[in-house]
Design a protein around this motif. Structure first.
Motif, mmCIF file in Angstrom:
data_model
loop_
_atom_site.group_PDB
_atom_site.id
_atom_site.type_symbol
_atom_site.label_atom_id
_atom_site.label_comp_id
_atom_site.label_asym_id
_atom_site.label_seq_id
_atom_site.Cartn_x
_atom_site.Cartn_y
_atom_site.Cartn_z
ATOM 1 N N THR A 153 -12.754 -11.584 15.835
ATOM 2 C CA THR A 153 -11.352 -11.740 15.421
ATOM 3 C C THR A 153 -11.218 -12.886 14.422
ATOM 4 N N GLY A 156 -5.032 -10.731 13.223
ATOM 5 C CA GLY A 156 -6.126 -11.274 14.037
ATOM 6 C C GLY A 156 -5.764 -12.642 14.609
ATOM 7 N N LEU A 157 -5.173 -13.497 13.749
ATOM 8 C CA LEU A 157 -4.761 -14.835 14.213
ATOM 9 C C LEU A 157 -3.686 -14.736 15.288
ATOM 10 N N LEU A 192 -5.255 -14.047 18.566
ATOM 11 C CA LEU A 192 -5.899 -15.239 19.135
ATOM 12 C C LEU A 192 -4.876 -16.159 19.802
ATOM 13 N N ALA A 210 -4.318 -8.253 7.649
ATOM 14 C CA ALA A 210 -5.192 -7.964 8.792
ATOM 15 C C ALA A 210 -5.664 -9.279 9.430
ATOM 16 N N GLY A 211 -5.949 -10.262 8.576
ATOM 17 C CA GLY A 211 -6.332 -11.585 9.071
ATOM 18 C C GLY A 211 -5.197 -12.238 9.852
ATOM 19 N N PHE A 212 -3.979 -12.055 9.352
ATOM 20 C CA PHE A 212 -2.792 -12.595 10.028
ATOM 21 C C PHE A 212 -2.655 -11.978 11.430
ATOM 22 N N GLN A 259 -5.779 -7.071 3.277
ATOM 23 C CA GLN A 259 -6.831 -7.795 4.002
ATOM 24 C C GLN A 259 -6.278 -9.067 4.640
ATOM 25 N N MET A 260 -5.429 -9.779 3.867
ATOM 26 C CA MET A 260 -4.837 -11.012 4.410
ATOM 27 C C MET A 260 -3.933 -10.684 5.595
ATOM 28 N N LEU A 285 -9.847 -13.855 6.587
ATOM 29 C CA LEU A 285 -9.386 -13.156 5.377
ATOM 30 C C LEU A 285 -8.028 -13.677 4.916
ATOM 31 N N LYS A 340 -12.200 -11.870 11.051
ATOM 32 C CA LYS A 340 -11.133 -11.087 10.418
ATOM 33 C C LYS A 340 -10.000 -12.007 9.969
ATOM 34 N N ALA A 341 -9.707 -12.993 10.827
ATOM 35 C CA ALA A 341 -8.597 -13.905 10.536
ATOM 36 C C ALA A 341 -8.869 -14.748 9.294
#
Lengths: 449, 42
Positions: free
Chosen positions: B32, A293-294, A297, A289-291, A286-287, B38, B35-36
């Motif tokens: 996004t 996403g960042l 951005l 996936a967050g990475f 999950q982390m 997380l 999600k980020a």
């Protein structure tokens, strides 16, 4: 049917047109075609079209599905290279319409391919047709943006190309939401999702095409005086596309773009796995996936911020920053792993990704500086072949070197060290190409009639 | 030819054009960011 509104001469803006109406038109196109970066959300559902709840032997393999994206990127580069000259003659409205029809048509043909479970139709649809739509759409607003914003070309092209980065952020949750909506016990819902998305993008891109206006010949923004003579790397002349490809500057910029993209794209594709392997037990799925996403951005924001900054810093200096800072950061990434610092690792990659996006967005303005405005769309189209090459080179380097390292007994946590140093090395090549860029020789300048 | 004309485009048309692209982009960025976040949940 009267199609004269598509003619270039009929898209010339009337006095009083506000140039800030053009970026939304360009964004309608780029936000749509940027969906290609989110195509991977279809991968797993496409591998379960027959089995639905799980993949069965009649289903497509992930490697077979992977070729859909690769074909689309290949045809993006090809159509941008070939279609650039046509775009300069036909004008942005016709090119945007062609892009909309090809891109949306690609979704429709692919939906049929999924329904009939014929992979060749999906290759033909999203890969070939969609890829042509991608290429034409990507280059279609560039020249006009530079014409409307001669005072800030980096900011203007950065705004549109930022949309390409942002397209995946819309395309990914949209596709996931639609598949959830259409999924039934007997269908994964991909065909209906493709049909719906094709229609949404068609409407969105047609709005963009309708909004497009080109400035009257010789138009200048109020208060802006263009330079009368060449200044450093900024020319007041124009170079034909057929002449531009004979200049060393074209190939140096090709190298600049290719190296910058190769380094970034390889890491982008492996970011999730890399973060988990470099920090085992500390970075969860999950982390990771967050990475990712960042990273998306910062990739998007970097396109606008760096490209806008290049209007003040100059293009050559901006790319020198990309390469020097990138080299240092790539070389430091393995150290952040050894230090166990997730924060430094993440910060390093966010800066790297912002410069990856910035590299894409700054290049049209760099081309305009060196070759003039007249044929910048066509020259940009030719230069995008560097992207096609980098799209293959980057992932292959990262994936194969990692595999080789692991097979040679290197622990997973250290499997990226050599790759990062190679990426830094690629940036050295890019830096040397950039430093070698000089003004284009006068013999290549087009004769003024 | 310098643009000496004042813009005759209504503000509402300009705002609408930007809203057409701004709203979906903002939605995508919010998705996004969600999600980020997380990444910061240990």
């Amino acid at each position: 049917m009267n199609l004269s509104f598509l003619e270039k001469k009929n898209t010339v803006a009337k006095p009083g047109y506000n140039r800030w109406l053009f970026p939304p038109a360009a964004l309608c196109i780029h936000l749509s075609i940027g969906q290609v970066y989110a195509f991977s959300v279809f991968n797993l559902p496409l591998s379960r079209v027959v089995g639905v709840s799980e993949s069965v032997s009649a289903d497509w393999e992930l490697t077979t599905i992977g070729w859909i994206f690769s074909t689309a990127i290949f045809f993006l580069g090809l159509s941008a290279a070939i279609g650039g000259r046509w775009l300069e003659k036909a004008g942005p409205r016709k090119a945007m319409l062609a892009s909309a029809l090809c891109f949306a048509g690609g979704f429709y043909v692919s939906a049929l391919g999924v329904q009939l479970h014929a992979i060749w139709l999906v290759y033909l649809g999203y890969g070939v047709l969609g890829g042509i739509g991608l290429g034409l759409g990507y280059i279609s607003p560039v020249h006009t943006l530079i014409d409307w914003f001669p005072d800030r070309p980096g900011m203007a092209t950065g705004l549109a190309i930022m949309g390409f980065g942002g397209g995946a952020m819309i395309g990914s949750p949209l596709a996931v939401g639609l598949m959830d909506y259409y999924a039934t016990p007997t269908s994964v819902g991909v065909a209906n999702t493709l049909l719906t998305m094709g229609t949404i993008y068609l409407v969105f891109m047609l709005i963009g095409s309708a909004l497009v206006k080109i400035p009257p010949k010789g138009w200048l923004p109020r208060g802006y005086t263009p330079p009368k003579t060449d200044h450093a790397l900024v020319t007041t002349h124009n170079v034909l596309v057929s002449e531009a490809v004979k200049t060393p500057q074209f190939y140096l910029l090709w190298g600049v773009l290719c190296m910058n993209v190769t380094a970034g794209i390889g890491v982008l594709g492996q970011a999730s796995v890399m973060s988990q392997e470099m920090f085992p037990g500390r970075v969860t799925v999950q982390m990771a996936a967050g990475f990712v996403g960042l990273l998306s951005l910062f990739n998007m924001a970097g396109r606008f911020i760096w490209s806008s900054a290049s209007d003040y810093l100059g293009r050559k200096r901006t790319y020198t920053i990309y390469f020097l800072l990138g080299m240092v950061l790539y070389a430091l990434v393995p150290t952040t792993g050894q230090m166990g610092s997730i924060t430094l690792f993440v910060i390093g990659y966010l800066v790297i990704m912002s410069m990856y996006g910035g590299g894409f967005a700054t290049v049209p303005a760099y081309l305009r500086d060196l070759f003039g405005t007249e044929n910048v769309g066509a020259i940009h189209g030719r230069l995008l072949t560097a992207w096609s090459v980098a799209g293959i080179l980057g992932p292959v380097l990262v994936n194969y070197i990692r595999e080789y390292q692991i097979n040679s007994g290197v622990p997973r946590v250290e499997a990226y060290t050599v790759t990062m140093y190679i990426m830094a090395g690629l940036l050295v090549i890019g830096l040397l190409c950039n430093l070698a860029v000089k003004p284009v020789d006068a013999r290549y300048h087009a004769k003024v009639p | 030819m310098e643009n000496s004309e004042k813009s005759s485009v209504p503000v509402i048309k300009l705002a609408l054009s930007w809203a057409i692209v701004g709203i979906p982009l903002l939605w995508g960025v919010m998705q996004t960011l969600e999600k980020a976040m997380l990444l910061f949940q240990q």
